[in-house]
Design an enzyme around this catalytic site. Structure first.
Site, PDB file in Angstrom:
ATOM      1  CB  CYS A 113      -0.596   0.173   0.774  1.00  0.00           C
ATOM      2  SG  CYS A 113      -2.088   1.675   1.384  1.00  0.00           S
ATOM      3  CB  CYS A 116       0.382   1.583   4.352  1.00  0.00           C
ATOM      4  SG  CYS A 116      -1.402   1.554   3.811  1.00  0.00           S
TER       5      CYS A 116
END
Length: 189
Positions: A113, A116
């Site tokens: 991600c 993230c």
């Protein structure tokens, strides 16, 4: 604000008084030394962790040096205040339970991600700023899928904020300002 509070009591019949010195370089661990010729009782309390440890010196023993460390139930469970702790499906709930009435923030992320990865350093900074909050992160991989499902994750990153073992707030996406506002709200409740 003092991180360690100490109280020393000696029998009233003893004419010499012990000396106690404490050093707390970290809010969880304190090293103390004592010099005494009598039996003494020491109570060390970590105000930020609500942990009490009792240490007593031996009678008629002049002693100086490290005699004890204060450890919290959080530290015993594997979490350290002031940093982000990686959890798994097996370690998450024991750490949350050990947090007692502290606010717990869980970053649910994946390795692939992009957002993230962008918010991770900011999340680390928050853990260093809010020493009364426990910061955790969970890689929502196949191994931790049962916990991710139990916590109701739909997108990554998702931040779950818990108090008294219950989810009280959720922030989805890499929205640091929303996360800070949610943490402030839960801390003050």
């Amino acid at each position: 604000m003092s991180l360690i509070q100490s109280a020393v009591s000696t029998p009233s019949t003893v004419s010499s008084s012990p000396s106690l010195s404490c050093a707390a370089a970290h809010p969880i661990v304190a090293s103390c030394s004592v010099s005494s010729t009598s039996s003494s009782f020491f109570l060390l309390r970590s105000s930020s962790l609500k942990t009490v440890t009792s240490i007593s010196s031996s009678r008629n023993n002049k002693r100086k040096g490290v005699i004890g460390k204060v450890r919290s139930s959080l530290e015993t469970a594997g979490a350290t205040v002031g940093q982000v702790t990686e959890v798994t499906k097996d370690t998450f709930w024991p750490i949350v339970n050990a947090a007692e009435d502290k606010t717990v923030v869980l970053d649910m992320y994946t390795q692939w991600c992009g957002p993230c990865k962008v918010i991770a350093p900011k999340y680390q900074e928050l853990s260093e700023k809010y020493l009364d909050v426990v910061f955790l992160k969970l890689d929502c991989n196949q191994e931790n899928k049962p916990l991710a499902k139990e916590l109701g994750i739909r997108v990554v990153p998702t931040f779950k904020i818990l108090k008294h073992n219950k989810i009280v707030k959720e922030v989805t996406g890499a929205k640091i300002d929303d996360l800070v506002a949610a943490i402030e709200t839960v801390r003050s409740s």
